[in-house]
Design an enzyme around this catalytic site. Structure first.
Site, PDB file in Angstrom:
ATOM      1  N   ASP A 309      -9.262   1.883  -3.454  1.00  0.00           N
ATOM      2  CA  ASP A 309      -8.063   2.621  -3.076  1.00  0.00           C
ATOM      3  C   ASP A 309      -7.418   3.291  -4.301  1.00  0.00           C
ATOM      4  O   ASP A 309      -7.504   2.780  -5.411  1.00  0.00           O
ATOM      5  CB  ASP A 309      -7.074   1.628  -2.440  1.00  0.00           C
ATOM      6  CG  ASP A 309      -5.835   2.299  -1.905  1.00  0.00           C
ATOM      7  OD1 ASP A 309      -5.964   3.102  -0.979  1.00  0.00           O
ATOM      8  OD2 ASP A 309      -4.736   2.023  -2.441  1.00  0.00           O
ATOM      9  N   GLU A 343     -11.552   6.278  -3.598  1.00  0.00           N
ATOM     10  CA  GLU A 343     -10.683   7.267  -2.962  1.00  0.00           C
ATOM     11  C   GLU A 343     -10.049   8.124  -4.040  1.00  0.00           C
ATOM     12  O   GLU A 343      -9.193   7.651  -4.786  1.00  0.00           O
ATOM     13  CB  GLU A 343      -9.582   6.580  -2.153  1.00  0.00           C
ATOM     14  CG  GLU A 343      -8.632   7.572  -1.504  1.00  0.00           C
ATOM     15  CD  GLU A 343      -7.219   7.041  -1.276  1.00  0.00           C
ATOM     16  OE1 GLU A 343      -6.513   7.583  -0.432  1.00  0.00           O
ATOM     17  OE2 GLU A 343      -6.817   6.084  -1.975  1.00  0.00           O
TER      18      GLU A 343
END
Ligand SMILES: [Ca+2]
Ligand SMILES: [Ca+2]
Ligand SMILES: [Ca+2]
Length: 706
Positions: A309, A343
């Protein structure tokens, strides 16, 4: 090769490349360095990305996470789209019976043809922050234990055991950039730049954390003296973070919030992401603690990979230090194929690839694909736009990475669903709308990359309001959120008070069909992809089965009428059968195939004849500067049409030849960061029957970096 340090975008030096021929190399030595094009361990997988809280409630007893009292304490409010809804690991696991069509857990995901599951972070959260709960999992307090809303350690183990028995890989979403927001500053949250308040050691010496990113040393810091702000933790949150070292406020940047709009570069990495405590990821103690804690999920439960993330908000050196520790743990746990994808929300391939390589990420989510595929499916982008997208694939090539390992997707839990884009960006309704949804998924499954389907897209969920974030996280089970009951669905009526598990949709049927096609024709999953045609509403590409020496053509048409294209192939004089849509065709003596693709749909063709045996191969190489990225572009020219593979080689003065990347799709290219001095470059071609040839070496001044 190690790209090592982050690169500066744009032209680093104004020098033009000059190259001269150097004497013939010892061909046999060069040819021995040829390698096949890399395939990531997940290159043939298809992922189902699921938000556990929103999938299925297997145990109502855990819905309040073991807490009592108001929603502010329990986080549970199934009628609000910002709170926990009760879905959990037991529900997602289900009965683990693939023969039971009523088993809606992992067995259903398996039946839909998926081979891997990516779940939102399953760790202990700060239950409520502001006016929202942590049902999504991105606000961790303790990454050593599962969120009690989602289940127990035993239930996580049962989930993993079920996935393993079904042959499903499990990827955990992990956050290394920040923890939940428990640190506050009496000075307020406004970002303070390093120039105004540098970091200081406990002894008061100014230092730059980036200068401690190679070894294990890091200065001792003081909460009072070291930071731009005074980090303060309220009593109730003292000692609640795990691993324990994350309770020390000196393990954070403590510089205030990222100021969106005005903040670029370092500020995006040192600032707090919407108040979330930004970890001092340069500190080896933090690197080690995050590797040990997340690594324990590999050791204890056998997870197969991580989704990383907010990767671009982490310091540039972190992944190069942390991922090798994780890989060591995985290898020791018998998982050498463990891998990760990050990401990094950039829609420009030059920028995204540069960050992927500079930060040593094995893969990233393909935001450029998402944008162009979505625009193609809505009819806003042409086949030429898709061709231009794939033309940038060579930017991702390194000795260990390429575009085949990118995770591709059509929408997600942040930006919104493909169904939302299709319903808001087109006038289509009914069957034409459904056909556009099928077209989008065809493109996802049949072009290069690792498809990721966002849960709920398979039942045609759309979205309302702005369609993003909270509005994109619908329940699969019977929902109590009134807006979701009434929302438009693609291919079915609104779900009302019913369960999405009771739906049987055309999108689900197509996903099963596409998964079966990929399974029985591996070229469609991991074969070389050669873009062949991109004009008006049509895009077409070849996929190559290098074992069977077989060519496939995949073609897509986004127009509301049928379209035809004359597609070049490497397989002349052959009948082609149709595996999806369209009709059988024949290629002419030059390999041209006339393909007709019906409105808003796709065609998959398979050549009956094998690829013709190529003649004696030859290759030449040239070097230029890529003015988009400032990187060096090595281009190899290989006569003929054989779907060959080219390995590029670089040699420094007094050094040996080194492979810098292999490309299996014309145009043959790799891109290298700028360096200094001189180097020799060459290339080796390997054709489809294994014949090799090497290029005459060129000497390049101002050489590619090694
Ligand atoms: Ca539950
Ligand atoms: Ca950060
Ligand atoms: Ca290429």
């Amino acid at each position: 090769m190690r790209f090592g340090r982050p690169l500066v975008l744009g032209l680093a030096a104004a020098s033009l490349v000059t190259s001269t021929a150097v004497g013939a190399a010892a061909d046999g030595d060069l040819e021995a360095l040829a390698t096949p094009s890399v395939r990531s361990p997940i290159a043939a997988d298809t992922f189902y990305f699921v938000m556990t809280d929103r999938y299925r409630d297997g145990d109502p007893a855990n819905n309040r996470g073991g807490r009592v009292g108001s929603v502010e304490s329990t986080g549970f409010d199934p009628s609000s789209n910002g709170y926990y809804h009760g879905g959990d690991l037991a529900g997602l696991t289900g009965r683990c019976d693939p023969s039971d069509p009523a088993d809606d857990g992992l067995a259903r995901i398996k039946r839909l043809g998926f081979t891997a599951v990516w779940i939102t972070p399953p760790f202990v959260q700060r239950t409520v922050q502001g006016s929202s709960a942590a049902y999504h999992g991105y606000w961790f307090l303790d990454i050593t234990r599962p969120d009690p809303h989602l289940g127990t350690e035993a239930e996580f183990a049962a989930f993993m055991a079920c996935a393993k028995s079904l042959g499903l890989k499990v990827f955990l979403d992990v956050v290394v950039n920040h923890t939940a927001d428990v640190i506050s500053y009496p000075e307020g949250n406004a970002f303070v730049p390093i120039g105004k308040a540098p970091y200081r050691t406990a002894a008061g010496r100014v230092f730059n954390p980036w200068s401690y990113t190679t070894g294990t040393a890091f200065p001792r810091l003081s909460a009072r003296r070291s930071f731009a702000k005074t980090p303060t933790v309220p009593e109730q949150y003292r000692g609640v973070k795990g691993p324990a070292v994350l309770n020390e406020v000196t393990r954070y940047h403590n510089r205030g919030d990222i100021s969106w709009g005005s903040c670029v570069g370092r500020c995006e990495m040192d600032g707090d992401f919407y108040g979330l405590d930004d970890l001092m990821t340069e500190d080896w103690t933090v690197v080690r603690a995050l590797a040990d804690a997340y690594g324990s999920w590999i050791t204890k439960y056998g997870v197969d990979g991580f989704r990383l993330d907010t990767a671009k908000h982490v310091d540039p050196y972190f992944f190069g230090r942390w991922l090798p520790l994780v890989q060591q743990t995985a290898a020791a746990a018998g998982k050498p194929s463990f891998t990760s994808f990050g990401e990094v929300w950039y829609t420009d391939a030059a920028q995204l690839s540069e960050m992927m390589l500079a930060r040593q990420l094995p893969s990233v989510l393909d935001f450029p694909f998402q944008q162009t595929a979505k625009d193609f499916a809505t009819g806003r982008a042409s086949g030429g736009s898709l061709a231009a997208l794939f033309n940038e694939d060579d930017y991702y090539t390194s000795p260990t990475t390429n575009a085949y390992g990118l995770t591709t997707f059509l929408g997600n839990h942040d930006m919104g669903r493909i169904g939302f884009f299709l319903t808001t960006e087109t006038q289509a309704q009914g069957q034409p709308l459904l056909e556009r949804a099928l077209l989008a998924h065809d493109l996802l499954y049949l072009t290069r990359g690792v498809p990721v389907v966002y849960y709920g897209d398979e039942v045609g969920m759309t979205g309302s309001g702005d369609g993003t974030d909270k509005n994109a996280r619908q329940d699969m089970f019977s929902t109590q959120v009134s807006q979701w009951r009434a929302e438009e669905r693609i291919g079915t009526p609104p779900v009302g008070t019913g369960s999405s598990f009771d739906e049987s949709t055309a999108i689900e049927a197509r996903l099963r069909q596409l998964a079966a096609l990929r399974a029985s024709h591996p070229a469609l999953a991991g074969g070389a992809m050669i873009p062949r045609y991109g004009q008006d509403s049509v895009f077409a590409a070849s996929r190559i089965d290098g074992q069977d020496l077989r060519e496939y053509v995949v073609a897509f048409n986004s127009a509301d009428t049928a379209a035809s294209a004359l597609v070049p192939t490497a397989t002349p004089n052959s009948p082609w059968s149709s595996l999806l849509g369209g009709a059988p065709v024949r290629s002419d003596g030059a390999g041209l195939v006339s393909v007709t693709v019906p409105a808003r749909s796709s065609v998959v063709l398979r050549a009956a004849e094998r690829l013709p045996r190529p003649g004696t191969p030859s290759v030449s190489v040239r070097v230029g500067k890529d003015f988009v990225t400032g990187r060096y572009r090595l281009t190899a020219t290989v006569p003929g049409t054989d779907p060959s593979t080219v390995t590029f080689l670089v040699r420094r003065p007094r050094g040996g030849w080194q492979a810098v990347g292999t490309d299996d799709a014309r145009p043959f290219r790799v891109f290298l960061p700028p360096g200094k001095g001189t180097a020799d470059v060459s290339a080796v071609v390997t054709d489809t029957v294994g014949q090799r040839a090497s290029a005459p070496a060129l000497r390049v001044k101002i050489a590619p970096f090694l």
